[in-house]
Every structure is written in structure tokens, then in C-alpha cells.
Design a protein around this motif. Structure first.
Motif, PDB file in Angstrom:
ATOM      1  N   TYR A   1    -112.604  -5.501  11.436  1.00  0.00           N
ATOM      2  CA  TYR A   1    -112.869  -6.354  12.592  1.00  0.00           C
ATOM      3  C   TYR A   1    -112.004  -5.957  13.772  1.00  0.00           C
ATOM      4  O   TYR A   1    -112.483  -5.809  14.900  1.00  0.00           O
TER       5      TYR A   1
ATOM      6  N   ILE B   1    -110.394  -3.116  14.259  1.00  0.00           N
ATOM      7  CA  ILE B   1    -110.739  -1.773  14.735  1.00  0.00           C
ATOM      8  C   ILE B   1    -111.932  -1.855  15.656  1.00  0.00           C
ATOM      9  O   ILE B   1    -111.966  -1.288  16.749  1.00  0.00           O
ATOM     10  N   GLN B   2    -112.928  -2.620  15.214  1.00  0.00           N
ATOM     11  CA  GLN B   2    -114.164  -2.647  15.978  1.00  0.00           C
ATOM     12  C   GLN B   2    -114.031  -3.419  17.278  1.00  0.00           C
ATOM     13  O   GLN B   2    -114.746  -3.151  18.237  1.00  0.00           O
TER      14      GLN B   2
ATOM     15  N   GLY C   1    -111.573  -3.173  19.117  1.00  0.00           N
ATOM     16  CA  GLY C   1    -110.865  -2.313  20.047  1.00  0.00           C
ATOM     17  C   GLY C   1    -109.459  -2.758  20.364  1.00  0.00           C
ATOM     18  O   GLY C   1    -108.888  -2.345  21.370  1.00  0.00           O
ATOM     19  N   THR C   2    -108.887  -3.594  19.533  1.00  0.00           N
ATOM     20  CA  THR C   2    -107.492  -3.987  19.738  1.00  0.00           C
ATOM     21  C   THR C   2    -106.646  -3.275  18.694  1.00  0.00           C
ATOM     22  O   THR C   2    -107.170  -2.660  17.779  1.00  0.00           O
ATOM     23  N   SER C   3    -105.343  -3.398  18.847  1.00  0.00           N
ATOM     24  CA  SER C   3    -104.514  -2.619  17.939  1.00  0.00           C
ATOM     25  C   SER C   3    -104.186  -3.432  16.696  1.00  0.00           C
ATOM     26  O   SER C   3    -104.012  -4.648  16.753  1.00  0.00           O
TER      27      SER C   3
ATOM     28  N   GLU D   1     -99.989  -4.669  15.634  1.00  0.00           N
ATOM     29  CA  GLU D   1     -99.476  -5.900  16.226  1.00  0.00           C
ATOM     30  C   GLU D   1    -100.148  -7.116  15.608  1.00  0.00           C
ATOM     31  O   GLU D   1     -99.505  -8.138  15.377  1.00  0.00           O
TER      32      GLU D   1
ATOM     33  N   TYR E   1    -105.893 -13.258  20.541  1.00  0.00           N
ATOM     34  CA  TYR E   1    -105.615 -11.839  20.357  1.00  0.00           C
ATOM     35  C   TYR E   1    -106.647 -10.936  21.024  1.00  0.00           C
ATOM     36  O   TYR E   1    -106.300  -9.915  21.595  1.00  0.00           O
TER      37      TYR E   1
ATOM     38  N   LYS F   1    -108.040 -10.487  23.850  1.00  0.00           N
ATOM     39  CA  LYS F   1    -107.771 -11.154  25.122  1.00  0.00           C
ATOM     40  C   LYS F   1    -108.824 -10.875  26.167  1.00  0.00           C
ATOM     41  O   LYS F   1    -108.845 -11.526  27.203  1.00  0.00           O
TER      42      LYS F   1
END
Lengths: 545, 542, 203
Positions: free
Chosen positions: A102, A104-105, A107-109, A112, A153, A155
Motif C-alpha cells: 500500500y 509503495i503504491q 508513493g510515500t516512503s 518513516e 501520512y 499528505k
């Protein structure tokens, strides 16, 4: 005070599980820093899961520890806290399983995300065992602030921002109210912060019936009820659940809620035994409202996440039955229900995540005809939802059965009957989803399902999702039938907890004597009525030939 | 002997369930392997049950046999305890027979065959589990397990209004089953000992108000299932909308679960309350018989007509249960068995007709007799059996119920007279609607559905299914002892158990009445009329 | 009443009046910058009351953290946003205000009744006075060790969280394209975001 004696007094061995989580957290942060985001996403989640599982193993060794009190009364690692910490750690591990793909898809890291989640876990685990007001508050805030961050998260999604802001504002005010209640307790007890000594100090100061104690109780309950999302402190739930990233919702609905219940038991039982009638009354009201409102409003939902939000409010209402009873069986049934709730609710969320990843929607109507395209997902989601609804022989049935059993044993007949009626209502909306997936004809299939991509488990992050799905499915189907070890675990956790045993032994006498007309008194009246009737009734003069 | 210690009943219950778990992984493309697999499991389980009963079961013993008990969840007091006696044994066999045949009848299921057979096998387990369970919670669990499969079976493989019917079914049954759980908890916690074991619950001494309350709750729960008049409205929809194989199970086995549970719990465990409620049951039975028959007559949909006729027939079961006599109780069980054979046969034949003509509306049929002579013959036989033609099982069951009720010494003559008279009225309406059904379907001009359709007569497979159901119907009809002697001792025991409670109750209410013990009782028929326990309740019929 | 007590009472009166006046100003003033500055006044008055209660460390912390950090941050935030927007007056807004006032007054009455009526069990230990820092330190490293250490984890996480929220995301486009087809779109994926502040710069 020299160092050696301090080290002995600290008895830091009890927080080894938390220490493992902390080390894992640091490892994740530092390794992400060193090797870079791309590379670390490959294996930081697995470090985190391994750490959490190691923590569960460490908890296993904490089970029979001789001296659970550590940090000079700050932390109480008794059996009850061990169980709750285990539930929280397991829910975090499962959440990480489902969140890899989820995150990865989206597009967040990932690193963290895992860091913040692990901090939330840490806060929850400490909260389950904190035995002192400052420790309670700090761990509560650790859990809450991490939850706010997780909620916001993703954002760049406005809904996530909105959810985070709402959660932050309501959460901050509720923890302020809680803090006010805690400070009242501190004042009333003449400067005590340890939960176990507060009530004795208040009693010796002659303030057992003071209005200040009642206000402190109400304020504390406001803080707890916010965490467990009990009506009327639930308003944040639907919006936050709808807006936040789905894995976060899974953690909030299981891990965070379990921590809230652990706090509720510890605080109410150890700090407020003097007003136990009052808090039982308040919690009864909250339970009734939660069961009715949560389950009835869920009927009208069209979004899967909102549906689960309201259903989790209803489920919290069921669990609160066990809290109110004030019996051994009541507390164990709570623990047991939370354990099976862990499996089934996280299983349901895993399925929703999988579906969202493929189709990008969580509308219930979009699930139409999923059976044709993805039988495994359909099966797992159906089993988890039916288990939440309490259909035998799934795990949820046994959980509810134990709660109602304990309720009936303690004489809370109206609550049990209300619980039964509302669980029938809940069957209706759970089965609506099942019907949507299974029953629809191929021509009634929704557009999302028509464009449903074939399952590719080899994509990065899909394998853990699959593992989570299958293990939740197996656990939900079999945990009920082979529930004996879980029952034993739940019962032992209550029997081995000195705090609860003490409270149960002590609270019997005053309940019988004092108090204004409360529910429990009416119930005890009913009991005596029944027993007198029994004495009068004639014995059967039946002869078996 | 090795086989005595073999856990026969547990095997019977778990075999289909475990086997069903393998269905998703069977290598199968067209659904052919699955159906053979499911049928094989069904046959195996049926054969096992017949073997277990014939080799291990003593027909002359009224106690529970083949009993097994394992501790399941000791913390809550749940045991896995199974046993069969004269009431449950025939029903276990019946469930095996009907479910296996219905899987054979579903040979043509094209859509989602895996799911279909999976659910069928789960239902199979649940049915046998209900009849064997000796623990209230285990019973409730099995009762509920059957809920979702039936719901899905109706809502996928049903008619036009199948979703409505399925939802109605699940709501009625789920709400009804609340009462079972509440009753189980209430009874288990009554007194000093907490137990869910049905036998031990039956030995507890309940206070009368408590017993009445629990009885009423259970009556609602089982009244939904049986069904009893005001709670029946789900049944015509569910039976009417379900596909033929599912209707076979619904009518053949699921309704019997209600009757079985009434006997097992309400009479055996709560005999004192039964003494109060029996007149109510009798009245409800009459209402069922007459209302079901009249409503059936008004239906133009073939399956709905049969569904209402089921309601009517289940009224006799109620009447038998209320009779307090050995004969009546015997008749009630026999009526359940016989209806459990006749109703599936009728629904199956209706399914054949629907398969050929694609309609269930009797207005569109007519003149089928020429095109489908064998079906016509089979249909006629089943209808005759259903309307209680002598020589068929229906006749024996209803006759036994009548005789039992008439010879009952627990009611006043007026009450018995009125009840029997009204039941006879119902009995007269039955042939009217069944024969008119036959006329509309098979005689006269060819209806529009018949003209359009390419109509084929029964295939060998279908004939085999019908024959399997018809043979026992005729067999029991010609030689009723075939069935009755397998459970006679048990019904006698239950009847005397229930009968014994009447004087106790009477004595409680009217302290001046002499108490009858079983030895002093004069033979039936000439007994002095026992006061019915609750005079206010029955003031009107006296 | 000796001189010291008199000074205390007078200082308490002045501080309390300052605090209440400033707090009411925070709530009632229309201009948000004034509110922010008045908030600083509230914090400073509270610090003064702490001083009167012999809590010199807490007072210093109050000034440093709340006035020095929190309040300054608030001002920064206000000035950075700098969005002039006139709020539409709500219709029947007075109902809300009245309701709020009633609820607040009720809670105030309840709490003050409680405070007055309760015979508080007041600690008899002598205040630490100047040694309070030492006492607090001792507590932090003995019986409050656990929350103290946990607070460090909390701060670390808050730091990370703040960075996560504040940093600009660079989406590796190639990676996103590789794994995802059109159907794989989350509801959380970015939509058309409204660029904040663009309008003013254009005009």
C-alpha cells in the motif's frame, strides 16, 4: 541512592519486549538513513516484523515473571498487560504486512511509516502496563501523536489531511480533558501518582464520596472513551477511518483500541474502586449507546471503510459488556474477544486493502460480482465479515458467546439481550457485503470488478499481503473451533493479575451494601427474586419408569 | 468390539464438513468432478449412518446411544457431545437421504458448481449436527451454521424474488435463534450447577414462571422454523424462490429441525410448561392446518402452493406433540418423517416440470399428462401420499396423530371434539387443492408454456431420485411398523414423561385435586377428565 | 497579614487579572495577530503564578517553551500564511455563542463548586525552593525514569513526523510507472491539488 541498588529497583527486565521494539525502531531509522530509501524498502519492513515477533516471544517469557512491578512502580508487567501488549504487537506486525504494498503504491516512503507505526506500538504497549499517571499520560500521548501522524501520512490526499486534522483536534482536547482528570486525582490523593496507591489515599483522606472524585472519573472516562471510540465520543471515527490510509485504520481499530481497553481496565479498576458503581453505570450507558448506534448507523453506509468504522464502534460496545461486569469471566471474555477481534478485523482490512490496490475504490457497490474474479479474496473477506457478525463456527461467534455467557453469569440480562439483538442487526449489514460479492450475476458486475486485473503476487509487497490474508483467514476460521488455548490464555491472564484479583475480592462487599438504585442493584434484585421463586417452587414428583 | 468405540456420530457430522474444505482445490474445469465428489461424499456419509444405526443402535432401548462426549471449551462449559435416540435417529437417516438425493437432483447446476456443492456439504454437516447435538451451545452452533449456506443457496440459485426471500429467511431465523441462546444461557445458569448438557438441563428443577418463559422463547425460535402460523411468512417465499434441490432440503429436513427441537427441548426439558402450553400448541396446530390449506388453495404458483401445504402438514406435528399420548407422539414423528419424504419428492417433481416448461405458474400449464406421462404418474402418487391416501405414509402419520389426540386424557371432550373436527376440515381441503393442482397442470388444454416448450419426460436419473423417495413412502404406508418400531420406545418414554408432568402441574394449581401417579392411571379413554392446568387459558374451549 | 503575604496577594491579583484579561482578548479579538500576542501574555502571567507557588523551574520552562517557542511559532505560522480573508458572519451566530457561553459557565460553576467544596489533602512537605531543579532531576532518573525516556522516543518520533509532513516529495516516476497500470490507483493517490497562494502572485 547508588547505581546498583537503583538498577535492582528498576527491575528493567519487564520491559524487554518494549526494548526490542525500540531497538527495531532505531534499526529501521538508522538503516534507512544509511542505505537509502530505495534499498531500505526491500527489507526494513521485514526487520520490523521480525522485531515485533521477537517482542511477542519475549512477552511469552514475561508471562510468569515473579515480580512484575518495575521502574519503582511506574510499570506493571502483570499477565493482563502481557496479553494486551501481545495483541498490540501482533496487530502492528499484521499492519506492516498489509501496508508494504500500500505504501509503495501510494508513493510515500516506507521506512518513516514503519518508524511511526512502531512508535505507536511502543506507546500502546507501555500504556497497557503503565501503573502511574505520568507514565500513562506520556505513553498515551506517544500512541496518540503517532496515530495523528499516521492518519495524515498520505499528505497529498486532501481526505487524509482532513482526517488528520480532525483526529488531532478532537484527540488533543480529549487528552487535555483526561489530563485534567488525572490532575484532580493527584490533588485528591494528596500528591499520589501511582494508580495503586491513589484510591487508598483518597479513602484515607475521607474523599471517597466527594464530587471531585466523580468529576475526575468522568474526565478520565472521556479520555478513554475517545480512544476506544465509544458513543458519544465516536464522532471522529467515521471521517478518520474514511480518510486515513487503510493500514493505519486497521491499526487504529485493533491496536489502538486494545491499548484503550487496557488503560480502561487498569485505571478504572485500580484508581476508581471507590466509585465503581458510578463508572459501571457510565460505562453501561456508553456500551448501550455504542452497540445500538454503531450497529444501526452501519446499516446505511455505502463505503466499506465507513461500514467498518461503525461496526468497530459496535464491536467496542460488545467488549465493554465484559468491562462492566466486574467478574473474572467478564475481564477474560474481554481479553478473548479482543484476541479474536484482532484476527478477524485485521483480516477484513487486509482484504479491503487488496481490493483497493486493484481497483482504487472502497465503495461497497463496487464489490459486486467479485466472486467470479477473485474467489480467494471473496472467501477471506466473507469469512472475516461473517466472523465479525458472530456466525458460527467462526472465531467471532465464540468471542461473542463468551461475552454473553459472562454477562448472563453476572446477571446483566438486559445488556446481553441488547447485545444479541444488535448482533443480529450487524449480521444484516455484514451479509449485505457478502451478498454483493457472491450473489451478483456476471452481468451485474461492477465496473471495477470488470476491469479487475489478474492477481500478480510477485509484485513487491504483494507476498506479505498474501501471507497476511491467508493467515488471517485460517486464524479466523479455526480460532473458534480450537479456541481452548485462547480461552485458557484469557482466563489465566485475569487470574494471574493481582490487581484484578484484589479488586474482585474487595469490591464484592461494598457492592452488596451501599449505593443508590443503579443497574447492578436492580440486577441483583432480579437474581434474588429468581432464587426465592426457586425456593418456593415444588419439586418435580416425576418418576422415570 | 472395535466399532463400538468408534466415534460414529462425530464422523458423520465432520465428514461432509471436512470434505467440503477440499472442494476449492479440486482439479476441475467443468464442474463434473466436483459433483461426483460431492455425491460420493453424500452417499458415503449416508451409507455410514445407515451402517452405524443398523449395527450399533439398539431399537429397543429408549436411552441415548452411540453417545460420545469430548470436552470442547471447559472454561465456558461447552462440550462436544453427540448421541442419538429414537427421535433423532430417523431424522439423521432422513437428512442423509434427502441431502444426498438433492445433490443428485442438482446435477444440472451450471453456475458456480463449486460453491453450490460446498454449501450443500456444509449444510449436510449442520443438519446431522443439529439432530445429534446433546449440548445446548453445540446445538445452537449447528443451528446457526446452516443459516448462511441456506441464505446463499437461495439467493444465488433461486427464482425472481430470491434476494427478498433469502433476506427474509435469514432475518426471521436469526432473530428467532436469539431466543435459543438466551434460553440456553438462562437454563444453564439456573440453580447451582452451570451446564449446557441437555440431559442435565432436563433434570434441573425450574420454577414454573421461569419454565413458562423459557418455553415461550423456545417456542418462538422453533415456531419460526417449523413454522407455526404467525411466524411462517418467510416460508412460502423461501420455498417458492429456492431452486428445486434447495427446496427439497428446506422442506425435507430444515422444517423437521423445528419439530425435532420442540420435542427435544420443550417437551423433554420443560414438561411442566408443556402442560400449560400444550393446548396453545393444539390450537396453533389447527390454525396451521386450516390456514395452510386455505392459503395453499389460493396460490397459483406451483411451489408456493406446495409451501403452504407444508405449513398445513406441519400442523399435524404440533397436534401430535400436544396430545400427551404415546400414539400422538408417535404420529408426530411419523408425520415429520413422512412429510420429509413427500415434500422433497413434490418439490423435486415441480423442479422437473419447471425445467421443461420454464414456468411455475399453474395458469400457463395444462395438458402435461400427454407429454410427460411418467412425471404425471409420479406427481399423482406424491400428491396422493400428501393428501393422506391410505397405503401411503402420510395417512399413517395423520391417523396416528388423530387417534392419539382423541384418546388423550389430558383434555376435555369438548376441546378434543372441536380440535379433531377442525383438523378434519383441514384434511378435507387438502385433497381439494392438491387435486386441483393436478388438474391444472396435467389435464385440460395445453397451456401456453407447454405449447412453446420442448417437453421431455423424466430422465433415468430423475426417475431414480423420485423412486428413492417414493419407495419408503409406500413402504411405510403399507407396513408402518417398519418405521415406527425403530423409535417406538422413545416416543412412549417421551409421552409418559410429558404426561406425568400434567398432574404435577395440576396439583400445583389446584391443591385439592388428588395427584395421580402413573400406576393409578386408568387406561386411556375412560379416564376422569384431568383439569387442564390453566383454566383461564382454556375457559373458552371447555 | 505581614508584608510578604500582602505582596503575594496583590501579585496574585494582578497576575490573575492579566491572565484573564489576556485570555478573553485571545478569544474575542478579531485580528489573529493580536490574539497571538495576547496568548503570550497569558503564558507569561501563568509563569508568574508558578513563581508565586515556589515553582521556579516550571515558571522558567513556561516562559522558555510556551512564550519562547510555541507562541513564536504560532506567530510565524500566522505571518507566513498571511491570507487575508473576511469571515462571513454566520446567520444566527449568536445562538452558538450563547450556547457556548452557557456550557462554559456551567462547567466553570461545577468545577469551582468542586474546588471550593473539596477538603483537599494538601501535601505538608516543605517546598524545594531553589533546589527544585535538583529534585526534578532526581525524580527523572529514579521513579520517573520510564516516562522520561519514553518522552525522548516521543520527541524523536515527532521530529521524524514533522519532517515527513514538511518535506517535499519527489516521486520517482519511473518506479511508479513500472509497477502500476491504470487500474492500480489508490484513492490516496494525488489528485489535482489546488496550489496555495498562486492566485495572489498572478494578480
Amino acid at each position: 541512592m547508588d547505581f546498583a541498588s537503583l538498577a535492582v529497583q528498576l527491575n528493567a527486565g519487564t520491559i524487554v519486549p518494549e526494548a526490542i521494539v525500540l531497538i527495531t525502531l532505531m534499526t529501521v531509522v538508522v538503516s534507512d538513513l544509511i542505505i537509502g530509501r530505495q534499498a531500505s524498502a526491500q527489507w526494513t519492513p521485514y526487520i520490523a516484523i521480525a522485531g515485533l515477533l521477537a517482542s511477542v516471544v519475549a512477552l511469552f517469557y514475561q508471562w510468569d515473571v515473579a515480580n512484575p512491578i518495575s521502574f519503582i512502580g511506574e510499570f506493571n508487567g502483570d499477565a493482563l498487560s502481557v496479553v494486551f501488549r501481545g495483541i498490540i504487537a501482533l496487530s502492528a506486525a499484521t499492519t506492516i504486512l498489509m501496508s508494504i504494498r500500500y505504501v509503495i503504491q501510494s508513493g510515500t516512503s516506507l521506512a518513516e511509516f514503519i518508524t511511526i507505526l512502531l512508535t505507536a506500538t511502543l506507546g500502546g504497549m507501555f500504556l497497557s502496563g503503565s501503573d502511574e499517571l505520568v507514565a500513562v499520560y506520556v505513553s498515551l500521548e506517544t500512541l496518540s501523536i503517532s496515530s495523528y501522524l499516521l492518519t495524515g501520512y498520505t499528505k497529498r490526499d486532501p481526505r487524509s489531511n482532513e482526517a488528520a486534522l480532525k483526529y488531532l483536534l478532537i484527540g488533543a482536547s480529549s487528552s487535555a480533558i483526561f489530563l485534567y482528570g488525572a490532575s484532580l486525582l493527584y490533588g485528591l490523593s494528596g500528591g499520589e501518582t501511582r494508580l495503586s496507591t491513589i484510591s487508598a489515599s483518597i479513602a484515607s483522606a475521607g474523599l471517597a464520596q466527594s464530587i471531585g472524585l466523580v468529576i475526575a472519573l468522568v474526565f478520565a472516562i472521556a479520555g478513554i472513551a475517545f480512544k476506544i471510540a465509544a458513543v458519544p465520543f465516536h464522532q471522529w471515527t467515521p471521517d478518520v477511518y474514511e480518510g486515513s490510509p487503510t493500514p493505519v485504520v486497521a491499526f487504529l481499530s485493533v491496536g489502538s483500541k486494545a491499548a484503550g481497553f487496557a488503560l480502561a481496565i487498569r485505571l478504572l479498576v485500580t484508581a476508581f474502586p471507590l466509585v465503581s458503581e458510578q463508572w459501571q453505570l457510565v460505562m453501561t450507558t456508553l456500551a448501550i449507546l455504542s452497540m445500538v448506534l454503531g450497529n444501526v448507523v452501519a446499516l446505511a453506509q455505502t463505503s466499506m471503510k465507513r461500514l467498518l468504522a461503525y461496526s468497530s464502534i459496535g464491536q467496542a460496545g460488545f467488549v465493554m459488556i465484559g468491562l462492566i461486569l466486574g467478574t473474572d469471566a467478564g475481564y477474560s471474555s474481554m481479553v478473548f474477544y479482543l484476541m479474536v477481534y484482532l484476527f478477524m478485523n485485521l483480516g477484513a482490512f487486509t482484504c479491503i486493502i487488496l481490493f483497493t490496490l486493484r481497483t482504487g475504490t472502497d465503495q461497497i457497490s463496487e464489490y459486486a460480482g467479485l466472486y467470479q474474479k477473485d474467489p480467494l479474496l471473496t472467501l477471506a473477506l466473507s469469512v472475516c465479515l461473517l466472523s465479525l457478525g458472530g456466525i458460527p463456527p467462526l472465531a467471532g461467534f465464540f468471542g461473542k458467546l463468551y461475552l454473553f455467557w459472562a454477562g448472563w453469569q453476572a446477571g446483566a440480562y438486559p445488556l446481553v439481550i441488547l447485545g444479541l439483538v444488535t448482533s443480529v442487526i450487524s449480521i444484516y449489514y455484514y451479509i449485505r457485503v457478502v451478498k454483493m460479492m457472491v450473489v451478483k450475476e456476471p452481468q451485474e458486475m461492477s465496473d471495477s470488478v470488470k476491469n479487475y486485473p489478474p492477481t500478480d503476487w510477485t509484485l513487491p509487497g504483494m507476498r506479505p499481503l498474501q501471507v497476511g490474508l491467508v493467515s488471517a483467514l485460517i486464524a479466523t476460521s479455526l480460532a473458534g473451533i480450537f479456541s481452548n488455548p485462547l480461552f485458557t490464555l484469557a482466563n489465566d491472564s485475569v487470574l494471574k493479575t493481582p490487581m484484578l484479583q484484589q479488586a474482585l475480592g474487595r469490591s464484592k462487599a461494598p457492592i452488596a451494601k451501599q449505593m443508590a438504585p443503579t443497574i447492578s442493584q436492580q440486577l441483583s434484585l432480579q437474581i434474588t427474586e429468581v432464587s426465592t421463586k426457586k425456593a418456593v417452587s415444588l419439586p418435580k414428583s416425576m418418576v422415570h419408569s | 468390539m472395535v466399532s463400538t468405540s468408534f466415534p460414529w456420530l462425530t464422523t458423520l457430522i465432520l465428514l461432509p464438513l471436512v470434505a467440503s474444505l477440499f472442494i476449492p482445490v479440486l482439479p476441475d474445469k467443468q464442474g463434473k468432478t466436483v459433483r461426483w465428489y460431492a455425491l460420493g461424499i453424500g452417499l458415503l456419509d449416508f451409507a455410514l449412518s445407515v451402517y452405524a444405526v443398523s449395527s450399533q443402535y439398539n431399537f429397543q432401548n429408549s436411552d441415548f446411544q452411540l453417545a460420545e462426549s469430548y470436552v470442547w471449551v471447559p472454561q465456558v462449559g461447552i462440550n462436544w457431545s453427540v448421541a442419538i435416540d429414537g427421535i433423532s435417529m430417523p431424522l439423521v437417516i432422513l437428512a442423509g437421504l434427502v441431502t444426498t438425493l438433492s445433490m443428485l437432483a442438482a446435477w444440472q447446476v451450471k453456475e458456480k458448481p463449486r460453491l453450490f456443492y460446498f454449501l450443500m456439504l456444509v449444510m449436510y454437516s449442520a443438519q446431522i449436527g443439529v439432530f445429534c447435538a446433546q449440548d445446548m451451545i453445540q446445538f445452537f452452533l449447528m443451528w446457526e451454521v446452516e443459516l448462511v449456506p441456506v441464505y446463499i443457496l437461495i439467493s444465488i440459485w433461486g427464482g425472481q424474488k430470491r434476494l427478498y426471500a433469502a433476506t427474509k429467511f435469514i432475518l426471521y431465523t436469526a432473530i428467532g435463534s436469539i431466543f435459543i441462546l438466551v434460553a440456553a444461557l438462562a437454563m444453564a445458569f439456573y440453580g447451582d450447577v452451570m451446564t449446557f448438557n441437555m440431559h442435565e438441563l432436563g433434570l434441573k428443577q425450574y420454577s414454573l414462571p421461569f419454565e413458562l418463559l423459557v418455553y415461550a422463547g423456545l417456542l418462538i425460535a422453533y415456531g419460526v422454523k417449523l413454522p407455526i402460523f404467525p411466524l411462517h411468512t418467510w416460508l412460502p417465499d423461501a420455498h417458492g424462490e429456492a431452486s428445486a434441490p434447495v427446496s427439497m432440503i428446506l422442506a425435507g429436513v430444515l422444517l423437521k429441525m423445528g419439530g425435532y427441537a420442540l420435542i427435544r427441548m420443550n417437551i423433554e426439558m420443560l414438561p411442566h410448561a408443556h402442560a400449560y402450553f400444550a393446548p396453545v400448541l393444539a390450537i396453533l396446530g389447527i390454525v396451521n392446518i386450516i390456514y395452510g390449506a386455505l392459503a395453499s388453495f389460493a396460490q397459483r404458483n406451483l411451489k408456493r402452493r406446495m409451501a403452504y401445504s407444508s405449513i398445513s402438514h406441519m400442523g399435524f406435528v404440533l397436534l401430535g406433540i400436544a396430545s400427551f399420548t404415546e400414539l400422538g407422539m408417535n404420529g408426530a414423528v411419523l408425520q415429520m418423517l413422512s412429510h420429509g419424504l413427500i415434500a422433497p419428492a413434490l418439490f423435486f417433481l415441480a423442479g422437473i416440470v419447471y425445467d421443461r416448461t420454464h414456468t411455475l405458474d399453474m395458469d400457463d400449464m395444462g395438458g402435461l399428462a400427454k407429454k410427460m406421462p411418467t412425471t404425471f404418474a409420479l406427481f399423482t402418487i406424491c400428491s396422493m401420499a400428501s393428501l393422506a391416501l391410505p397405503g401411503m405414509s402420510g395417512f399413517v402419520g395423520e391417523l396416528a396423530v388423530f387417534l392419539g389426540f382423541t384418546t388423550s386424557d389430558a383434555y376435555t371432550a369438548t376441546f378434543k371434539g372441536v380440535v379433531v373436527l377442525l383438523a378434519a376440515v383441514g384434511l378435507i381441503i387438502t385433497p381439494i387443492y392438491l387435486l386441483s393442482m393436478l388438474r391444472d397442470m396435467f389435464y385440460g388444454k395445453e397451456g401456453k408454456a407447454v405449447v412453446q416448450a420442448v417437453v421431455l419426460d423424466v430422465k433415468p436419473r430423475e426417475f431414480f431420485i423420485a423412486a428413492c423417495l417414493l419407495l419408503p413412502i409406500i413402504g411405510i404406508g403399507l407396513y408402518p411398523k417398519l418405521a415406527t418400531e425403530t423409535y417406538d420406545v422413545k416416543t412412549v418414554a417421551i409421552a409418559s414423561h410429558a404426561r406425568n408432568a400434567v398432574p404435577v402441574v395440576a396439583n400445583q394449581t389446584f391443591k385439592d385435586q388428588p395427584q395421580f401417579s402413573i400406576a393409578e392411571q386408568p387406561p386411556f379413554g375412560i379416564a376422569p377428565k384431568m383439569p387442564i392446568a390453566n383454566p383461564e387459558l382454556l375457559g373458552m374451549v371447555r | 497579614m505581614n508584608l510578604a503575604e500582602g505582596v503575594q496577594i496583590v501579585s496574585f491579583g494582578i497576575l490573575a487579572a492579566m491572565m484573564l484579561g489576556a485570555a478573553i482578548g485571545v478569544v474575542l479579538l478579531e485580528n489573529i495577530v493580536y490574539s497571538a500576542f495576547l496568548l503570550g501574555g497569558v503564558f507569561i502571567s501563568i509563569a508568574g503564578i508558578y513563581l508565586l507557588l515556589n515553582a521556579d523551574f516550571v515558571a522558567a520552562a513556561q516562559v522558555l517553551i510556551y512564550v519562547g517557542a510555541v507562541n513564536v511559532l504560532i506567530l510565524f505560522a500566522i505571518m507566513l500564511v498571511n491570507k487575508r480573508q473576511d469571515f462571513q458572519p454566520l446567520r444566527r451566530g449568536w445562538i452558538r455563542k450563547a450556547a457556548t457561553a452557557v456550557v462554559c459557565a456551567g462547567i466553570f460553576a461545577l468545577l469551582s463548586t468542586m474546588i471550593v467544596s473539596t477538603p483537599w489533602a494538601i501535601s505538608t512537605a516543605t517546598p524545594a525552593g531553589d533546589a527544585s531543579v535538583v529534585v526534578i532531576g532526581l525524580h527523572f532518573f529514579s521513579d520517573f525514569l520510564l516516562p522520561f525516556e519514553l518522552a525522548s522516543v516521543l520527541l524523536l518520533m515527532a521530529l521524524i513526523g514533522a519532517v515527513v509532513l514538511a518535506r517535499r516529495e519527489f516521486l520517482p516516476d519511473d518506479e511508479a510507472d513500472r509497477a502500476q497500470v491504470e487500474a492500480l490507483r489508490l484513492p490516496e493517490r494525488p489528485r489535482e491539488l489546488v496550489p496555495s497562494g498562486r492566485d495572489e502572485t498572478v494578480n
